[in-house]
Design a protein around this motif. Structure first.
Motif, mmCIF file in Angstrom:
data_model
loop_
_atom_site.group_PDB
_atom_site.id
_atom_site.type_symbol
_atom_site.label_atom_id
_atom_site.label_comp_id
_atom_site.label_asym_id
_atom_site.label_seq_id
_atom_site.Cartn_x
_atom_site.Cartn_y
_atom_site.Cartn_z
ATOM 1 N N ALA A 92 0.863 -1.180 0.000
ATOM 2 C CA ALA A 92 0.000 0.000 0.000
ATOM 3 C C ALA A 92 0.892 1.221 0.000
ATOM 4 O O ALA A 92 1.806 1.335 0.814
ATOM 5 N N SER A 93 0.625 2.128 -0.929
ATOM 6 C CA SER A 93 1.431 3.333 -1.044
ATOM 7 C C SER A 93 0.525 4.549 -0.911
ATOM 8 O O SER A 93 -0.461 4.684 -1.635
ATOM 9 N N ASN A 94 0.837 5.379 0.053
ATOM 10 C CA ASN A 94 0.088 6.627 0.170
ATOM 11 C C ASN A 94 1.037 7.727 0.601
ATOM 12 O O ASN A 94 2.100 7.473 1.149
ATOM 13 N N ALA A 95 0.650 8.930 0.325
ATOM 14 C CA ALA A 95 1.500 10.064 0.653
ATOM 15 C C ALA A 95 0.638 11.146 1.285
ATOM 16 O O ALA A 95 -0.586 11.165 1.124
ATOM 17 N N SER A 96 1.285 12.016 2.003
ATOM 18 C CA SER A 96 0.607 13.162 2.602
ATOM 19 C C SER A 96 1.090 14.426 1.926
ATOM 20 O O SER A 96 2.188 14.465 1.367
ATOM 21 N N TYR A 97 0.273 15.442 1.969
ATOM 22 C CA TYR A 97 0.680 16.738 1.446
ATOM 23 C C TYR A 97 0.157 17.818 2.380
ATOM 24 O O TYR A 97 -0.802 17.609 3.127
ATOM 25 N N PHE A 98 0.805 18.956 2.362
ATOM 26 C CA PHE A 98 0.404 20.066 3.221
ATOM 27 C C PHE A 98 -0.542 20.964 2.434
ATOM 28 O O PHE A 98 -0.182 21.509 1.390
ATOM 29 N N GLN B 282 -2.154 24.246 1.875
ATOM 30 C CA GLN B 282 -1.875 25.635 2.238
ATOM 31 C C GLN B 282 -3.136 26.367 2.686
ATOM 32 O O GLN B 282 -3.062 27.262 3.536
ATOM 33 N N ASP B 283 -4.286 25.983 2.128
ATOM 34 C CA ASP B 283 -5.530 26.672 2.481
ATOM 35 C C ASP B 283 -5.946 26.406 3.919
ATOM 36 O O ASP B 283 -6.324 27.321 4.648
ATOM 37 N N THR B 284 -5.879 25.129 4.343
ATOM 38 C CA THR B 284 -6.314 24.773 5.705
ATOM 39 C C THR B 284 -5.159 24.699 6.689
ATOM 40 O O THR B 284 -5.382 24.516 7.880
ATOM 41 N N LYS B 285 -3.937 24.787 6.186
ATOM 42 C CA LYS B 285 -2.724 24.706 7.023
ATOM 43 C C LYS B 285 -2.650 23.385 7.794
ATOM 44 O O LYS B 285 -2.214 23.337 8.934
ATOM 45 N N THR B 286 -3.076 22.297 7.139
ATOM 46 C CA THR B 286 -3.028 20.970 7.758
ATOM 47 C C THR B 286 -2.466 19.958 6.753
ATOM 48 O O THR B 286 -2.475 20.189 5.544
ATOM 49 N N TRP B 287 -1.989 18.840 7.282
ATOM 50 C CA TRP B 287 -1.534 17.746 6.443
ATOM 51 C C TRP B 287 -2.731 16.893 6.070
ATOM 52 O O TRP B 287 -3.587 16.606 6.897
#
Length: 183
Positions: A33-39, A41-46
């Motif tokens: 299983a491959s997943n990634a997170s991104y930041f 900018q609008d909500t300032k959350t990952w």
């Protein structure tokens, strides 16, 4: 036409398994299983992206080494040929999965440390590629005789009196000999 070669980082969703046990030549596979997170900018959350699943197939010595080295949850790096598989589900609908015919499989050392241990032919357990069964010496000799293979000098020569295998340091002893990393 050219093959599509990919490198995927992900976690093993189960221990490696043999495909179709007992049915002719087979390969080992592990699902990652491959997943990634991104930041955001609008909500300032990952935020997490969609998880992608890949069935990774391998055979021969690579399969034996992966079987001995990989467990469920291990972070992996896989490079190989990308493809798709199609099948009809129980509901009659066509389903698809992404597959990778592995060229290389390794542990992702971003998340931990590992010690490489080169395996010699003597260290490697003999396995029946059709069933995944670890073979004892007599069964291995019988299968080789059926295939018309000639035993190697080391296999056919009896050990000389007083002859010993060279001793190897354990993985812990080897790591203590190497010492701390310089960084």
């Amino acid at each position: 036409m050219h093959d599509v070669i990919v490198t995927v980082l992900g976690n093993a969703t189960h221990d490696p398994r043999f495909t179709k046990p007992g049915a002719g030549a087979q390969s080992l596979y592990v699902r990652i299983a491959s997943n990634a997170s991104y930041f955001d900018q609008d909500t300032k959350t990952w935020k997490d992206r969609k998880t992608e699943y890949f069935n990774v197939y391998m055979s021969k010595k690579q399969a034996e080494n992966v079987l001995l080295s990989v467990k469920k949850g291990d972070p992996l790096i896989v490079t190989g040929r990308l493809g798709t598989s199609q099948w009809t589900g129980e509901d009659g609908a066509d389903s698809y999965s992404q597959t990778i015919q592995a060229e290389a499989v390794g542990l992702d050392l971003t998340w931990g440390a590992a010690a490489f241990a080169r395996r010699s032919r003597r260290d490697a357990p003999a396995m029946d590629v059709r069933t995944g069964e670890v073979l004892d010496d007599s069964r291995l000799a019988a299968l080789r005789a059926e295939a018309g293979e000639v035993p190697t000098r080391a296999e056919s020569a009896p050990a000389q009196a007083g002859e010993r295998e060279p001793e190897r340091a354990s993985a812990q002893e080897e790591s203590e000999l190497v010492g701390a990393a310089p960084f």
